[in-house]
Design a protein around this motif. Structure first.
Motif, PDB file in Angstrom:
ATOM      1  N   ALA A 147     -29.423   1.276  26.175  1.00 51.99           N
ATOM      2  CA  ALA A 147     -28.769   2.452  26.964  1.00 51.99           C
ATOM      3  C   ALA A 147     -27.691   1.257  27.636  1.00 51.99           C
ATOM      4  CB  ALA A 147     -29.711   2.548  28.188  1.00 51.99           C
ATOM      5  N   GLY A 148     -26.363   1.859  27.933  1.00 50.60           N
ATOM      6  CA  GLY A 148     -25.197   1.137  28.200  1.00 50.60           C
ATOM      7  C   GLY A 148     -24.265   2.071  29.119  1.00 50.60           C
ATOM      8  N   VAL A 149     -23.806   1.504  30.007  1.00 56.15           N
ATOM      9  CA  VAL A 149     -22.852   2.153  31.007  1.00 56.15           C
ATOM     10  C   VAL A 149     -21.446   1.434  30.655  1.00 56.15           C
ATOM     11  CG1 VAL A 149     -22.318   2.455  33.300  1.00 56.15           C
ATOM     12  CG2 VAL A 149     -24.584   2.469  32.735  1.00 56.15           C
ATOM     13  N   SER A 150     -20.635   2.346  30.360  1.00 58.72           N
ATOM     14  CA  SER A 150     -19.242   2.095  30.354  1.00 58.72           C
ATOM     15  C   SER A 150     -18.985   1.141  29.190  1.00 58.72           C
ATOM     16  CB  SER A 150     -18.489   1.615  31.608  1.00 58.72           C
ATOM     17  OG  SER A 150     -17.173   1.641  31.303  1.00 58.72           O
ATOM     18  N   LEU A 151     -18.476  -0.259  29.225  1.00 61.12           N
ATOM     19  CA  LEU A 151     -18.472  -0.926  28.202  1.00 61.12           C
ATOM     20  C   LEU A 151     -19.872  -1.130  27.520  1.00 61.12           C
ATOM     21  CD1 LEU A 151     -16.927  -3.251  26.630  1.00 61.12           C
ATOM     22  CD2 LEU A 151     -17.385  -4.998  28.608  1.00 61.12           C
ATOM     23  N   GLY A 152     -20.729  -1.166  28.218  1.00 61.46           N
ATOM     24  CA  GLY A 152     -22.059  -1.250  27.582  1.00 61.46           C
ATOM     25  C   GLY A 152     -22.483   0.095  26.729  1.00 61.46           C
ATOM     26  N   GLY A 153     -21.896   1.046  27.032  1.00 57.71           N
ATOM     27  CA  GLY A 153     -22.029   2.373  26.200  1.00 57.71           C
ATOM     28  C   GLY A 153     -21.375   2.392  24.993  1.00 57.71           C
ATOM     29  N   MET A 154     -20.267   1.785  25.309  1.00 56.04           N
ATOM     30  CA  MET A 154     -19.095   1.498  23.931  1.00 56.04           C
ATOM     31  C   MET A 154     -19.748   0.798  22.890  1.00 56.04           C
ATOM     32  SD  MET A 154     -15.582   1.192  26.369  1.00 56.04           S
ATOM     33  CE  MET A 154     -15.758   2.000  27.986  1.00 56.04           C
ATOM     34  N   THR A 155     -20.298  -0.570  23.499  1.00 58.19           N
ATOM     35  CA  THR A 155     -20.988  -1.421  22.462  1.00 58.19           C
ATOM     36  C   THR A 155     -22.338  -0.851  22.118  1.00 58.19           C
ATOM     37  OG1 THR A 155     -20.211  -3.201  23.966  1.00 58.19           O
ATOM     38  CG2 THR A 155     -21.883  -3.680  22.494  1.00 58.19           C
ATOM     39  N   GLY A 156     -22.964   0.059  22.690  1.00 57.36           N
ATOM     40  CA  GLY A 156     -23.996   0.794  22.065  1.00 57.36           C
ATOM     41  C   GLY A 156     -23.649   1.642  20.931  1.00 57.36           C
ATOM     42  N   LEU A 157     -22.541   2.240  20.992  1.00 52.60           N
ATOM     43  CA  LEU A 157     -22.042   3.139  19.997  1.00 52.60           C
ATOM     44  C   LEU A 157     -21.858   2.264  18.686  1.00 52.60           C
ATOM     45  CD1 LEU A 157     -19.545   5.629  21.888  1.00 52.60           C
ATOM     46  CD2 LEU A 157     -21.954   6.342  20.761  1.00 52.60           C
ATOM     47  N   TRP A 158     -21.266   1.234  18.847  1.00 53.81           N
ATOM     48  CA  TRP A 158     -20.998   0.470  17.880  1.00 53.81           C
ATOM     49  C   TRP A 158     -22.001  -0.191  17.079  1.00 53.81           C
ATOM     50  CZ3 TRP A 158     -22.221  -4.337  16.150  1.00 53.81           C
ATOM     51  CH2 TRP A 158     -21.330  -4.968  14.949  1.00 53.81           C
ATOM     52  N   LEU A 159     -23.120  -0.445  18.063  1.00 53.04           N
ATOM     53  CA  LEU A 159     -24.434  -0.969  17.376  1.00 53.04           C
ATOM     54  C   LEU A 159     -25.091  -0.135  16.655  1.00 53.04           C
ATOM     55  CD1 LEU A 159     -25.692  -2.987  20.596  1.00 53.04           C
ATOM     56  CD2 LEU A 159     -25.490  -3.895  18.318  1.00 53.04           C
ATOM     57  N   ALA A 160     -25.215   1.144  17.128  1.00 48.01           N
ATOM     58  CA  ALA A 160     -25.828   2.363  16.653  1.00 48.01           C
ATOM     59  C   ALA A 160     -25.345   2.509  15.157  1.00 48.01           C
ATOM     60  CB  ALA A 160     -25.811   3.470  17.492  1.00 48.01           C
ATOM     61  N   ALA A 161     -23.838   2.451  15.089  1.00 49.67           N
ATOM     62  CA  ALA A 161     -23.115   3.070  13.724  1.00 49.67           C
ATOM     63  C   ALA A 161     -23.414   1.856  12.933  1.00 49.67           C
ATOM     64  CB  ALA A 161     -21.914   3.378  14.244  1.00 49.67           C
ATOM     65  N   THR A 193     -29.676  10.309  20.489  1.00 54.54           N
ATOM     66  CA  THR A 193     -28.821   9.998  21.408  1.00 54.54           C
ATOM     67  C   THR A 193     -28.735  10.751  22.851  1.00 54.54           C
ATOM     68  OG1 THR A 193     -27.401   8.871  19.695  1.00 54.54           O
ATOM     69  CG2 THR A 193     -26.128   9.293  21.691  1.00 54.54           C
ATOM     70  N   LEU A 194     -28.520  10.277  23.729  1.00 50.01           N
ATOM     71  CA  LEU A 194     -28.308  11.079  25.090  1.00 50.01           C
ATOM     72  C   LEU A 194     -26.753  10.452  25.475  1.00 50.01           C
ATOM     73  CD1 LEU A 194     -28.876  12.542  27.544  1.00 50.01           C
ATOM     74  CD2 LEU A 194     -29.814  10.311  28.424  1.00 50.01           C
ATOM     75  N   VAL A 195     -26.060  11.518  25.593  1.00 46.92           N
ATOM     76  CA  VAL A 195     -24.810  11.185  26.348  1.00 46.92           C
ATOM     77  C   VAL A 195     -24.769  11.737  27.524  1.00 46.92           C
ATOM     78  CG1 VAL A 195     -22.438  11.482  26.079  1.00 46.92           C
ATOM     79  CG2 VAL A 195     -23.607  11.504  23.884  1.00 46.92           C
ATOM     80  N   LEU A 196     -24.312  10.606  28.793  1.00 44.97           N
ATOM     81  CA  LEU A 196     -24.454  11.220  30.139  1.00 44.97           C
ATOM     82  C   LEU A 196     -23.069  11.070  30.744  1.00 44.97           C
ATOM     83  CD1 LEU A 196     -27.448  10.608  32.544  1.00 44.97           C
ATOM     84  CD2 LEU A 196     -25.075  10.214  33.486  1.00 44.97           C
ATOM     85  N   SER A 197     -22.713  11.967  31.477  1.00 40.69           N
ATOM     86  CA  SER A 197     -21.459  11.848  32.166  1.00 40.69           C
ATOM     87  C   SER A 197     -21.808  12.263  33.846  1.00 40.69           C
ATOM     88  CB  SER A 197     -20.288  12.781  31.561  1.00 40.69           C
ATOM     89  OG  SER A 197     -20.037  12.567  30.421  1.00 40.69           O
ATOM     90  N   GLY A 198     -20.850  11.488  34.638  1.00 39.61           N
ATOM     91  CA  GLY A 198     -20.683  11.796  35.961  1.00 39.61           C
ATOM     92  C   GLY A 198     -19.658  12.921  36.275  1.00 39.61           C
ATOM     93  N   ALA A 199     -19.982  13.950  37.053  1.00 39.15           N
ATOM     94  CA  ALA A 199     -19.008  15.182  36.998  1.00 39.15           C
ATOM     95  C   ALA A 199     -17.759  15.050  37.798  1.00 39.15           C
ATOM     96  CB  ALA A 199     -19.694  16.250  37.589  1.00 39.15           C
ATOM     97  N   SER A 220     -33.223   4.311  19.580  1.00 44.16           N
ATOM     98  CA  SER A 220     -32.698   5.323  20.220  1.00 44.16           C
ATOM     99  C   SER A 220     -31.506   4.804  21.198  1.00 44.16           C
ATOM    100  CB  SER A 220     -33.828   5.830  21.159  1.00 44.16           C
ATOM    101  OG  SER A 220     -33.722   7.166  21.820  1.00 44.16           O
ATOM    102  N   LEU A 221     -30.772   5.847  21.537  1.00 44.94           N
ATOM    103  CA  LEU A 221     -29.504   5.230  22.251  1.00 44.94           C
ATOM    104  C   LEU A 221     -29.038   6.364  23.514  1.00 44.94           C
ATOM    105  CD1 LEU A 221     -26.671   3.692  22.217  1.00 44.94           C
ATOM    106  CD2 LEU A 221     -25.967   5.393  20.726  1.00 44.94           C
ATOM    107  N   ALA A 222     -28.568   5.552  24.475  1.00 42.60           N
ATOM    108  CA  ALA A 222     -28.219   6.454  25.744  1.00 42.60           C
ATOM    109  C   ALA A 222     -26.843   5.832  25.926  1.00 42.60           C
ATOM    110  CB  ALA A 222     -29.074   6.485  27.054  1.00 42.60           C
ATOM    111  N   VAL A 223     -25.911   6.711  25.999  1.00 44.05           N
ATOM    112  CA  VAL A 223     -24.262   6.265  26.196  1.00 44.05           C
ATOM    113  C   VAL A 223     -24.125   6.782  27.599  1.00 44.05           C
ATOM    114  CG1 VAL A 223     -22.141   6.539  25.583  1.00 44.05           C
ATOM    115  CG2 VAL A 223     -23.994   6.072  23.879  1.00 44.05           C
TER     116      VAL A 223
END
Length: 264
Positions: free
Chosen positions: A91-105, A204-210, A113-116
């Motif tokens: 699970a990663g927030v912002s830069l952490g989420g971007m890095t998670g996408l790279w890792l999962a790919a 994958t879970l993608v979470l955004s702040g409104a 399992s991935l949370a962005v």
């Protein structure tokens, strides 16, 4: 970068699956403290500090930049290898989420399992923002950007009502090594994660702040559309640091998501 140069910690039940937590740029692993207690009941939490990040006296090395998202992803794998961890949830927030996408790919056999959270796919609003920030902190230190990041990280109402909670996060920023922040910012400036989305096979879970101006919900929707079978959650009344500003709904979303692929 060798794992020995990266500050990290592994805590939680030894027989539990591992969950790696990736931080936003300019913060430390403590930015996850509002989730840590609940998540550590079900997972071993692996937390690490990006290059040049961490609390004073416990900072990862900061080799000269620029860095790339691929290098930060390789740092995560190096730390996992150091602990003998073959696969993990992430699970990663912002830069952490971007890095998670790279890792999962790029290391699909490692990411179960991935949370962005609150992450972009390309630099927003443009690479110039990140190059300007890199120049500012290299020339004037972290204080040069401290005031400008607050409106991007938190909603105005949170800043007004909870200044005492904003200040610890700003202290994380101020304690970051300028080269580490600048070079991580340059990693964001040079990335384009869109071609990687079809390669992500982990649930994958993608979470955004409104109310997130840095990674608006439409970016989260685009990310979710690009990953087969992913799910988008938009949390109301929160901004870029949704996990910090509204920890309850974010923690619940993470626990529900990871329960799909891990025994809790």
């Amino acid at each position: 970068m060798p794992a020995a140069d990266i500050v990290s910690s592994l805590e939680g039940p030894e027989d539990a699956p591992v969950l790696v937590l990736g931080n936003p740029i300019g913060t430390t692993r403590d930015v996850w403290n509002r989730q840590a207690e609940a998540l550590s009941r079900h997972f071993r939490l692996l937390r690490l500090e990006w290059r040049g990040h961490g609390a004073p006296g416990a900072q990862s090395g900061a080799p000269p930049g620029p860095y790339t998202i691929a290098e930060l992803g390789a740092d995560v794998l190096a730390v996992a290898n150091f602990y003998g961890i073959e696969s993990f949830a992430y699970a990663g927030v912002s830069l952490g989420g971007m890095t998670g996408l790279w890792l999962a790919a790029n290391a699909p056999e490692r990411v179960t399992s991935l949370a962005v959270l609150c992450a972009v796919l390309t630099p927003m609003p443009s690479p110039d923002l990140w190059h300007d920030r890199a120049r500012l902190v290299r020339e004037g230190g972290m204080e040069a950007i401290a005031d400008s990041v607050v409106p991007r990280w938190f909603t105005p109402s949170f800043v007004e009502r909870h200044a005492d909670e904003v200040e610890p996060v700003l202290e994380m920023l101020r304690g970051t090594q300028p080269e580490g922040y600048a070079a991580c910012g340059e990693a964001i400036a040079s990335m384009d994660l869109r071609p990687l989305l079809p390669l992500v096979k982990a649930p994958t879970l993608v979470l955004s702040g409104a109310e997130d101006p840095a990674a608006p919900p439409w970016v989260g929707a685009a990310t979710a559309r690009g990953i087969a079978g992913s799910r988008l959650v938009v949390v109301r009344g929160t901004s870029h640091f949704a996990h910090y500003e509204t920890p309850g709904p974010v923690t619940d979303a993470l626990l529900r998501h990871f329960a799909v692929t891990h025994s809790t």
